[in-house]
Design an enzyme around this catalytic site. Structure first.
Site, PDB file in Angstrom:
ATOM      1  N   ASP A  31       0.875  -1.189   0.000  1.00  0.00           N
ATOM      2  CA  ASP A  31       0.000   0.000   0.000  1.00  0.00           C
ATOM      3  C   ASP A  31       0.907   1.234   0.000  1.00  0.00           C
ATOM      4  O   ASP A  31       1.821   1.347   0.815  1.00  0.00           O
ATOM      5  CB  ASP A  31      -0.863  -0.027   1.272  1.00  0.00           C
ATOM      6  CG  ASP A  31      -1.915   1.072   1.282  1.00  0.00           C
ATOM      7  OD1 ASP A  31      -3.074   0.770   1.600  1.00  0.00           O
ATOM      8  OD2 ASP A  31      -1.585   2.244   0.993  1.00  0.00           O
ATOM      9  N   TYR A  36      -1.717  10.055  -3.171  1.00  0.00           N
ATOM     10  CA  TYR A  36      -1.789  11.268  -4.006  1.00  0.00           C
ATOM     11  C   TYR A  36      -0.819  12.344  -3.483  1.00  0.00           C
ATOM     12  O   TYR A  36      -0.184  13.063  -4.255  1.00  0.00           O
ATOM     13  CB  TYR A  36      -3.211  11.843  -4.015  1.00  0.00           C
ATOM     14  CG  TYR A  36      -4.256  11.029  -4.746  1.00  0.00           C
ATOM     15  CD1 TYR A  36      -3.968   9.780  -5.276  1.00  0.00           C
ATOM     16  CD2 TYR A  36      -5.561  11.528  -4.912  1.00  0.00           C
ATOM     17  CE1 TYR A  36      -4.946   9.034  -5.925  1.00  0.00           C
ATOM     18  CE2 TYR A  36      -6.536  10.794  -5.564  1.00  0.00           C
ATOM     19  CZ  TYR A  36      -6.230   9.549  -6.062  1.00  0.00           C
ATOM     20  OH  TYR A  36      -7.194   8.827  -6.709  1.00  0.00           O
ATOM     21  N   ARG A  68      -1.182  14.895   8.947  1.00  0.00           N
ATOM     22  CA  ARG A  68      -1.876  13.987   9.877  1.00  0.00           C
ATOM     23  C   ARG A  68      -1.437  14.260  11.317  1.00  0.00           C
ATOM     24  O   ARG A  68      -2.249  14.220  12.244  1.00  0.00           O
ATOM     25  CB  ARG A  68      -1.616  12.524   9.498  1.00  0.00           C
ATOM     26  CG  ARG A  68      -2.288  12.160   8.167  1.00  0.00           C
ATOM     27  CD  ARG A  68      -2.123  10.705   7.780  1.00  0.00           C
ATOM     28  NE  ARG A  68      -2.314  10.576   6.326  1.00  0.00           N
ATOM     29  CZ  ARG A  68      -2.479   9.439   5.682  1.00  0.00           C
ATOM     30  NH1 ARG A  68      -2.495   8.292   6.329  1.00  0.00           N
ATOM     31  NH2 ARG A  68      -2.637   9.431   4.365  1.00  0.00           N
ATOM     32  N   ASP A 123      -3.629   2.355  -5.559  1.00  0.00           N
ATOM     33  CA  ASP A 123      -2.459   2.367  -4.679  1.00  0.00           C
ATOM     34  C   ASP A 123      -2.219   1.085  -3.891  1.00  0.00           C
ATOM     35  O   ASP A 123      -1.410   1.066  -2.983  1.00  0.00           O
ATOM     36  CB  ASP A 123      -2.495   3.594  -3.756  1.00  0.00           C
ATOM     37  CG  ASP A 123      -3.091   3.308  -2.399  1.00  0.00           C
ATOM     38  OD1 ASP A 123      -4.050   2.525  -2.337  1.00  0.00           O
ATOM     39  OD2 ASP A 123      -2.592   3.861  -1.405  1.00  0.00           O
ATOM     40  N   GLU A 124      -2.923   0.018  -4.241  1.00  0.00           N
ATOM     41  CA  GLU A 124      -2.675  -1.237  -3.528  1.00  0.00           C
ATOM     42  C   GLU A 124      -2.449  -2.364  -4.521  1.00  0.00           C
ATOM     43  O   GLU A 124      -3.050  -2.390  -5.595  1.00  0.00           O
ATOM     44  CB  GLU A 124      -3.885  -1.604  -2.667  1.00  0.00           C
ATOM     45  CG  GLU A 124      -4.113  -0.697  -1.495  1.00  0.00           C
ATOM     46  CD  GLU A 124      -5.329  -1.124  -0.697  1.00  0.00           C
ATOM     47  OE1 GLU A 124      -5.394  -2.290  -0.286  1.00  0.00           O
ATOM     48  OE2 GLU A 124      -6.217  -0.280  -0.517  1.00  0.00           O
TER      49      GLU A 124
END
Ligand code: DCP
Ligand code: MG
Length: 524
Positions: A31, A36, A68, A123-124
């Site tokens: 992942d 982005y 975050r 994305d995985e």
């Protein structure tokens, strides 16, 4: 082993489930970290170190880890995100092209490690590396990265050693992604897709975690609620709650018949297996899409010149994707959403063959459309438009879509990332386990090197690839049982596809493939 210490409620269900558990595969789930946002930072390094959010409309779809740390969360409204973090830098993430390009590059690197790569969204990816482990003579003693709550208990089937070796390969993959693309990732290493995906998320960002089977129930239970199991969506969760099932344990020990009543046998079995961390679904090689297209919605359009203008813009966008794909389409489809006087809208689509690239052979990679070709496509699309909309009367449309299809097969097309590269070579005929004649371009020596169960999977995979003929309707084209091939040939392509899809469904029911859980991981 795991279910025994679960509870006194130990039932027939869990005995059955337990006995089907196997640890013979090594699966890596990769992942990309804040996908982005990372792409934006790679393209514009001045963004590095600053809190960065990627916006689509009024939502922050993702943000980097600096943001975050300051309280910004994925899918937060821009307003809230800026309240939490006034210094947040926002980048527009509405054009997905750069993310698609990066995703494609990542996929190609992963394919250089194993042909068994399944792409999940942008994305995985899942990678099955079992065959690499089995071939290796080296013994690995150390796990690379974290171990999820390591238990002293070691399974006797040798899975711990295989997974350790898998963790070293995962590290190599991640190092290569970083070295070649500058991108950081998280990886989960486990004996099935479900567990690999879950364990990879336990240490983020830029880390990897291995799960030994002795700890798989601990991992599953740490999810607490069934809705946190990938594949259990909101509709299914509502039904489970209505049955009073609001913990993983309750799902594990609910009588299977109760679940069957609510979900049907297949889903009931699947979700109960998942609640024990059991997932037999295989890594399905991601194949090229059958069609490539895009749609554009808008308030209303009422004139043909506006339609022409919109189609031209859409064609530019779609053709860029076709070019990147590299295969030559032979069909084009126009989708129109008409707005009726009663204010309800109806979608209609029309498809036709396109001959604007006559003379270009199938194994030449296609390039940009020249002016003449573009004119021809637009004229074809306008003709289709007139079949859908009666232009003599007043009309309004609120959406237009263009889609190309009818591509030559994955085998001979210039596809970059197909399984072919592992199996195409000068052929060596008459080996014992040969793919059928029409697939004879596959290198059987590579097949012979694979362990028998993987070989079987590859053969199945090869069977599922499209035929290698490049004509639109090859001589050995598929025709549903009981349908006159002559008549079938005459049918519009859409109807043909529908009939073929029905035929395929019937076959799948007849062959009863167990545990085909592929859909449950799909992202929208
Ligand atoms: N994405 C999106 N809309 C959503 C969810 C995700 O556009 N509703 C996009 C933005 C993400 C990308 O998909 O960058 C991948 O989604 P993830 O959930 O994997 O999130 P990230 O990769 O951004 O972050 P993480 O580091 O948590 O994996
Ligand atoms: Mg991600």
């Amino acid at each position: 082993m795991e279910a025994e210490d679960q509870s006194d409620d130990f039932t027939y269900n869990s005995v059955a489930i337990q006995s089907s558990e196997k640890h013979d595969r090594v699966i890596i789930h990769i992942d990309i970290d804040c996908f982005y946002a990372q792409v934006e930072m790679i393209l514009n390094p001045s963004l590095r170190g600053k809190p960065l959010g990627i916006k689509q409309k009024n939502i922050v779809v993702t943000c980097n880890y600096e943001a975050r740390a300051l309280g910004v969360e994925k899918l937060m409204s821009i307003k809230t995100a800026l309240e939490k973090c006034p210094s947040l830098v926002l980048a527009n993430g509405e054009d997905l092209k750069k993310y698609r390009d990066m995703s494609e590059k990542i996929y190609q690197i992963l394919q250089s490690f194993s042909p068994f790569v399944e792409k999940l969204g942008l994305d995985e990816n899942f990678i099955d590396i079992t065959h690499k482990i089995n071939k290796s003579s080296e013994t690995t003693t150390e796990v690379s990265g974290h171990i999820f709550q390591n238990e002293d208990e070691v399974c006797t089937c040798g899975c711990n050693d295989r997974l350790k070796e898998g963790s070293v390969i995962a590290q190599e993959i991640r190092n290569q992604l970083k070295a070649e693309l500058g991108i950081t990732t998280c990886a989960g290493i486990a004996c099935n897709k479900l567990l690999a995906k879950l364990v990879g998320a336990t240490h983020k960002p830029n880390q990897q975690t291995t799960l030994f089977p002795a700890s798989s129930l601990k991992l599953i239970k740490s999810l607490k609620h069934p809705r946190n199991i990938p594949g259990i969506g909101s509709a299914m969760n509502r039904k489970l709650e209505a049955l009073g099932i609001d913990t993983i344990e309750k799902l594990q020990f609910t009588d299977l018949f109760k679940l069957i009543e609510a979900f049907g046998a297949k889903t009931a079995n699947q979700i109960q297996q998942l609640s024990f961390g059991i997932d037999d679904s295989r890594v399905k090689i991601t194949d090229k899409p059958k069609s490539i297209g895009a749609e554009d919605g808008f308030p209303t359009i009422k004139t043909e010149s506006e339609v022409r203008k919109k189609l031209k813009c859409l064609l530019d966008r779609v053709w860029e994707l076709v070019e990147k794909d590299g295969r030559r389409p032979s069909q084009v489809k126009l989708t129109v959403r008409k707005l009726h006087a009663t204010n309800h809208s109806v979608r209609e689509a029309r498809q036709t063959a396109i001959d604007f690239m006559t003379g270009v052979t199938s194994n030449v990679t296609i390039g940009p459309l020249n002016e003449n070709q573009e004119k021809k496509v637009i004229t074809t699309l306008m003709n289709l438009f007139e079949k859908v909309v009666n232009c003599d009367e007043s009309w309004q449309v609120t959406l237009l879509g263009i889609s190309f299809s009818g591509f030559p097969s994955g085998i001979e097309s210039p596809a970059k990332n197909s399984i072919n590269k592992y199996f195409t070579s000068s052929s060596r005929p008459n080996e014992p386990l040969q793919p059928p004649a029409k697939r004879s371009r596959f290198d059987e020596s590579v097949l012979q090197e694979l362990p028998p169960d993987i070989r079987q999977e590859v053969l199945e995979e090869i069977q599922q690839l499209p035929s290698s003929s490049t004509s639109q309707q090859p001589e050995d084209f598929d025709c549903p049982k009981g349908v006159d091939p002559q008549i079938f040939r005459e049918l519009p392509l859409e109807i043909q596809n529908e009939l073929l899809a029905e035929e395929k469904k019937k076959k799948q029911i007849l062959t009863k493939k167990p545990n085909n859980l592929l859909q449950y991981f799909r992202k929208v």
